[in-house]
Write a protein that holds these residues in place. Structure first.
Motif, PDB file in Angstrom:
ATOM      1  N   HIS A  77       2.644  -7.771   8.116  1.00 20.88           N
ATOM      2  CA  HIS A  77       3.158  -6.633   7.351  1.00 20.88           C
ATOM      3  C   HIS A  77       4.162  -7.148   6.315  1.00 20.88           C
ATOM      4  CE1 HIS A  77       1.224  -3.962  10.157  1.00 20.88           C
ATOM      5  NE2 HIS A  77       1.764  -4.655  11.140  1.00 20.88           N
ATOM      6  N   GLY A  79       4.982  -6.213   3.222  1.00 21.14           N
ATOM      7  CA  GLY A  79       5.703  -5.293   2.336  1.00 21.14           C
ATOM      8  C   GLY A  79       5.001  -5.136   0.987  1.00 21.14           C
ATOM      9  N   LYS A  80       5.529  -4.265   0.123  1.00 19.19           N
ATOM     10  CA  LYS A  80       4.875  -3.936  -1.130  1.00 19.19           C
ATOM     11  C   LYS A  80       4.833  -5.078  -2.140  1.00 19.19           C
ATOM     12  CE  LYS A  80       5.497   1.032  -1.425  1.00 19.19           C
ATOM     13  NZ  LYS A  80       6.079   2.110  -2.219  1.00 19.19           N
ATOM     14  N   GLY A  81       5.885  -5.868  -2.211  1.00 14.12           N
ATOM     15  CA  GLY A  81       5.974  -6.895  -3.250  1.00 14.12           C
ATOM     16  C   GLY A  81       5.217  -8.178  -2.954  1.00 14.12           C
ATOM     17  N   ASN A  84      -1.154 -10.831  -1.035  1.00 13.69           N
ATOM     18  CA  ASN A  84      -1.989 -11.317   0.080  1.00 13.69           C
ATOM     19  C   ASN A  84      -3.205 -11.996  -0.430  1.00 13.69           C
ATOM     20  OD1 ASN A  84      -0.203 -10.487   1.957  1.00 13.69           O
ATOM     21  ND2 ASN A  84      -1.276  -8.600   2.440  1.00 13.69           N
TER      22      ASN A  84
END
Length: 84
Positions: A77, A79-81, A84
């Protein structure tokens, strides 16, 4: 094996060398090749899941649920920034 060891211990040194040469192929094991890990991101993993599950499903049910697979993920997990 212990009887053979006792016999070898009782033999003279020159015979021990002959016994050692004879037994050498049976006693030396080959070194195992090191395991090379190949890490993939979740998108590369998706085609191998049943029904090509979503990224969130893989994170929740594969990487978080099972302790054995937890070590496969450095951060399931991010996060947004994070990319991947």
């Amino acid at each position: 094996m212990s009887a053979l060891l006792e016999l070898v211990k009782e033999t003279p040194p020159e015979d021990r060398k002959a016994v050692a040469e004879y037994l050498k192929p049976y006693l030396i094991t080959e070194k195992e090749k090191p395991v090379v890990e190949h890490w993939v991101n979740i998108e590369e993993l998706r085609p191998y899941t049943p029904g090509k599950k979503a990224k969130a499903w893989i994170q929740l049910y594969i990487l978080d649920t099972y302790p054995k697979t937890r070590k496969w993920s450095t951060n399931p997990h991010p996060g947004k920034g994070a990319v991947n």
